[in-house]
Design an enzyme around this catalytic site. Structure first.
Site, short mmCIF file in Angstrom:
data_model
loop_
_atom_site.label_atom_id
_atom_site.label_comp_id
_atom_site.label_asym_id
_atom_site.label_seq_id
_atom_site.Cartn_x
_atom_site.Cartn_y
_atom_site.Cartn_z
N HIS A 45 -5.34 -8.18 13.40
CA HIS A 45 -5.82 -7.99 12.03
C HIS A 45 -7.33 -8.13 11.97
O HIS A 45 -7.98 -8.50 12.96
CB HIS A 45 -5.19 -9.03 11.09
CG HIS A 45 -5.64 -10.43 11.36
ND1 HIS A 45 -5.18 -11.17 12.43
CD2 HIS A 45 -6.53 -11.24 10.72
CE1 HIS A 45 -5.75 -12.37 12.43
NE2 HIS A 45 -6.58 -12.43 11.41
N ARG A 76 -12.44 -22.61 9.99
CA ARG A 76 -13.00 -21.26 9.82
C ARG A 76 -13.82 -21.15 8.55
O ARG A 76 -13.36 -21.54 7.47
CB ARG A 76 -11.85 -20.24 9.78
CG ARG A 76 -12.33 -18.81 9.91
CD ARG A 76 -11.18 -17.83 9.84
NE ARG A 76 -11.00 -17.36 8.48
CZ ARG A 76 -10.06 -16.49 8.10
NH1 ARG A 76 -9.21 -16.00 8.98
NH2 ARG A 76 -9.97 -16.11 6.85
N HIS A 106 -8.79 -9.10 15.67
CA HIS A 106 -8.50 -10.28 16.50
C HIS A 106 -7.06 -10.70 16.29
O HIS A 106 -6.43 -10.33 15.28
CB HIS A 106 -9.46 -11.43 16.20
CG HIS A 106 -9.44 -11.90 14.79
ND1 HIS A 106 -10.13 -11.27 13.77
CD2 HIS A 106 -8.83 -12.95 14.21
CE1 HIS A 106 -9.93 -11.89 12.63
NE2 HIS A 106 -9.13 -12.93 12.86
N ASP A 160 -9.99 -9.94 9.02
CA ASP A 160 -9.88 -10.77 7.82
C ASP A 160 -10.37 -10.04 6.58
O ASP A 160 -11.37 -9.32 6.62
CB ASP A 160 -10.74 -12.04 7.99
CG ASP A 160 -10.39 -12.82 9.24
OD1 ASP A 160 -9.23 -12.79 9.66
OD2 ASP A 160 -11.30 -13.46 9.80
C1 SIN Z 1 -7.82 -16.12 12.41
O1 SIN Z 1 -7.10 -15.13 12.48
O2 SIN Z 1 -8.67 -16.23 11.54
C2 SIN Z 1 -7.64 -17.26 13.38
C3 SIN Z 1 -7.79 -16.85 14.78
C4 SIN Z 1 -7.44 -17.97 15.72
O3 SIN Z 1 -6.91 -18.98 15.28
O4 SIN Z 1 -7.68 -17.82 16.91
#
Ligand code: SIN
Length: 284
Positions: A101, A274, A259, A103
């Site tokens: 995905h 995050r 990612h 974000d």
């Molecule tokens: C995310 O998708 O924002 C998290 C990625 C992760 O936890 O590695």
């Protein structure tokens, strides 16, 4: 103001670069910040090792590179409403972000990027894989590029965060991690091929988590082409797998990359912090 010089070493794989000899707990200065952002636009994701960042320093770094875009679904870190928790506990089966995905594509002005700081890591696994949407676009045939160049796609979160309370299993799994399902009403339409706001390069901008179809196409018509694009863009040659260590940070650009968090450490805790950086409306 102290200026830090930013030294960028590409991973040599499909995407990303390491930034060396910087200390993110202090200001990068204006030119250091500009160099970092152009490196981000170029390489799609920047990795840092051996950093020691308190939540306040994480916030200060984020505010130096842009404005913070608070995610409305992730549970915030206690006392830090602008920092989202990405948590998996031993009882959980699902890792947040375990599908490919990007974000916030469901927003009208999708986020520029996210800065993820490792807080507690499992004894093994828990890597994050990134894929390069410039390269994914460039590798398509001229014919398909021409078709995609004229399309827009719809993005939503109704079927993801919005659907959680409708399934007792999902509700239990995400309890205390993802909430505010009633806020999953923001849909958006973006070009399928965007012109990246920093690098000026073309990038493929659809993703398996949030894209619901091409504008003006039926779900069935959309799905087969989307499935082709998802398989194409996940090819190893476009990717890099980042192994987290204590002190690691990843800063990714949501417009240039996808990612996914690898969910291969059941029975252990993984806790990340995050911060998401505000972006802008995207154009072709
Ligand atoms: C995310 O998708 O924002 C998290 C990625 C992760 O936890 O590695």
């Amino acid at each position: 103001m102290t200026e830090q010089s930013v030294s960028i070493r590409p991973t040599g794989a499909g995407v990303g670069a390491f930034v060396e000899d910087v200390d993110l707990s202090t200001s990068l200065g204006n030119s250091g910040t500009q160099d970092l952002l152009s490196g981000l636009g170029e390489h799609g994701v920047l990795f840092f090792r051996d950093q020691t960042l308190s939540p306040e320093q994480h916030l200060a770094f984020a505010e130096e590179v842009g404005d913070i875009d608070i995610n409305r679904f992730f549970k915030p870190v206690e006392n830090y409403p602008k920092i989202a928790e990405v948590r998996k506990e031993p009882v959980h089966k699902v890792a947040v972000g375990e599908r490919w995905h990007t974000d916030h594509s469901y927003d009208i002005e999708p986020a520029l990027g996210s800065i993820l700081v490792a807080r507690e890591l499992p004894s093994h696994g828990g890597d994050t894989i990134f894929s390069n949407m410039y390269k994914a676009y460039d590798a398509l045939s001229d014919g398909l590029k021409k078709t995609l160049d004229g399309l827009t796609a719809e993005h939503s979160t109704r079927h993801r965060f919005g659907a959680i309370p409708k399934s007792p299993e999902l509700a239990k799994e995400y309890e205390g991690r993802i909430g505010n399902a009633d806020m999953a009403v923001q849909d958006s339409v973006h070009p399928v091929v965007i012109r990246h706001p920093i690098s000026g390069k073309k990038a493929l901008y659809v993703n398996a988590d949030f894209t619901t179809g091409f504008a003006g196409w039926t779900v069935e018509e959309s799905q087969s082409l989307l499935d082709y694009l998802y398989a194409h863009a996940a090819q190893e040659e476009f990717t890099y797998r980042f192994q987290w260590k204590p002190g690691s940070i990843a800063f990714w650009d949501n417009r240039a990359t996808w990612h996914k968090a690898l969910n291969d450490y059941h029975g252990e805790r993984r806790l990340m912090h995050r911060i998401t950086i505000r972006g802008e409306a995207l154009s072709a």
